[in-house]
Design a protein around this motif. Structure first.
Motif: not given
Length: 409
Positions: A314-315, A320-321, A368-370, A374-375
């Motif tokens: 998942y990470l 990769a956004g 928003i979730l992407a 990424s953060a």
């Protein structure tokens, strides 16, 4: 079963710790523990430590690949672990840790727990053992519990590292160990996963993915506990106009033959574009992430005791956004932050279908979730993981996140 350990040496002043890491899973074998061993060893090396990894050779010539790594690799004759290997691993650990050569001795997976525990008296080094989840349940048989107790595996000098809060809690429930000797340290994400060298349009053309398609991607072994049948059933419940806009890419090796056959038959009868791409190299997976719109992996509780201790994939998708649709099982909530990096739902077809529909239909929500995914991935570097595990100095070059477990100030 012989490991050609490098000549005896003492840590060099100012060069950092001297670490011995023993693992039963390593390249060229594929798997999460192998990834963990390689990445934490490489990160510790980048932070100034001297690392020696002891790993099986899988009856292959690995010398050229090993030389390219930033740490030493000592291979022993062997493959995937069998209990028949335990006596030989005990001798290997005893020979490897003797004297004051290492500052840290780290058993990266459970097959080396007993060998390292029985070798503690030969070294003054810190002794670390990493638990990943499944092996905690598997160690509950009477015979294994007797062996663990007799060897004093989790005795006073052993520090236990869990790969998530879930794994830490599970370990505390199963074993009576001083809480001060247990730490939850999330895994990390390699810089490799942050962006693809090829453009999205180029990749879509190569894989014949039209620009107007919504691409959902799954990367996992095709096995029942990964829940791909739940995802398939959830897709089938979507409204026709939405389902017909989605292409589902499934990447990963086959698991149980009966389950794979059943899943492929059901996919062939579904009114949806589903493509089984099989196992792919990381470079191809990274490209396909760049061509996709969101990630989906819907694991479910397994009656055999196997658990999802963390969920590194998942990470990697988040790096990769890609936001995720995921189920609340095991340590996944540490990898996917609910309503911040993805949508977390119970492992039911109805809940998964609603989550896929919400993410597929709302471009703004995906964006928003992407950004959150990424953060979160950037906050969880392998350097942070290695620094927290071994006590190495570390200055983060990535954005920080309040929920990152195992953070060095």
């Amino acid at each position: 079963m012989r490991a050609d350990l490098p000549p005896r040496r003492r840590p060099i002043e100012g060069a950092g710790l001297n670490i011995l890491l023993l693992t039963s899973e390593f390249a060229p074998a594929m798997g999460g523990i192998g990834t963990y061993a390689r990445e934490i060893a490489a990160a510790a090396s980048r932070l100034g430590a001297k690392v020696t990894v002891v790993a099986p050779d899988y009856a292959r010539q690995t010398r050229d690949d090993d030389r390219a790594l930033p740490f030493e690799v000592a291979r022993f004759r062997g493959g995937l672990h069998s209990m028949r290997d335990l006596p030989r691993k005990i001798m290997l650990a005893r020979r490897g840790v003797r004297g004051d050569r290492y500052d840290v001795v780290h058993a990266a997976d459970w097959p080396f727990f007993i060998p390292v525990a029985l070798s503690r008296w030969r070294t003054s080094a810190r002794v670390l053992m990493t638990v990943h989840g499944t092996e905690i349940n598997e160690a509950q048989t009477p015979l294994k519990r007797i062996a663990i107790r007799s060897a004093g595996v989790f005795g006073p000098r052993t520090e236990v590292v869990a790969n998530s809060r879930f794994t830490e809690t599970l370990f505390r429930e199963r074993f009576t160990v001083d809480p001060a000797r247990i730490s939850a340290i999330n895994l990390g994400v390699s810089e490799f996963w942050f962006g693809a060298p090829r453009k999205r349009r180029e990749i879509r053309l190569a894989y014949r993915l039209p620009e107007d398609r919504l691409v959902m991607i799954t990367v996992a072994r095709i096995t029942r506990r990964k829940g791909l049948h739940l995802t398939l059933a959830a897709l089938s419940q979507l409204p026709d106009n939405l389902r017909q806009r989605i292409t589902w890419l499934v990447i990963g090796p086959d698991g149980e033959a009966d389950y794979v056959d059943e899943l492929r038959r059901a996919a062939g009868q579904a009114a949806c574009d589903i493509r089984f791409l099989g196992p792919q190299p990381n470079e191809a997976i990274r490209d396909l992430y760049a061509a996709s719109d969101f990630f989906c992996l819907t694991g479910l509780p397994d009656t055999t005791g196997r658990v999802e201790g963390f969920g590194l994939v998942y990470l990697e998708a988040g790096a990769a956004g890609l936001p995720s649709v995921a189920t609340e099982v095991g340590g996944v909530p540490d990898a996917v932050l609910a309503d911040e990096t993805g949508i977390l739902v119970p492992p039911s077809v109805e809940s998964i279908s609603l989550a896929i529909a919400e993410l597929a239909a709302d471009r703004g929500l995906r964006a928003i979730l992407a950004a959150g995914a990424s953060a979160h991935a950037r906050a969880l570097s392998w350097e942070r993981c290695a620094a927290t595990t071994y006590g190495l100095a570390y200055a983060s070059k990535r954005a920080t996140a309040d929920r990152a477990i195992g953070t060095v100030a």
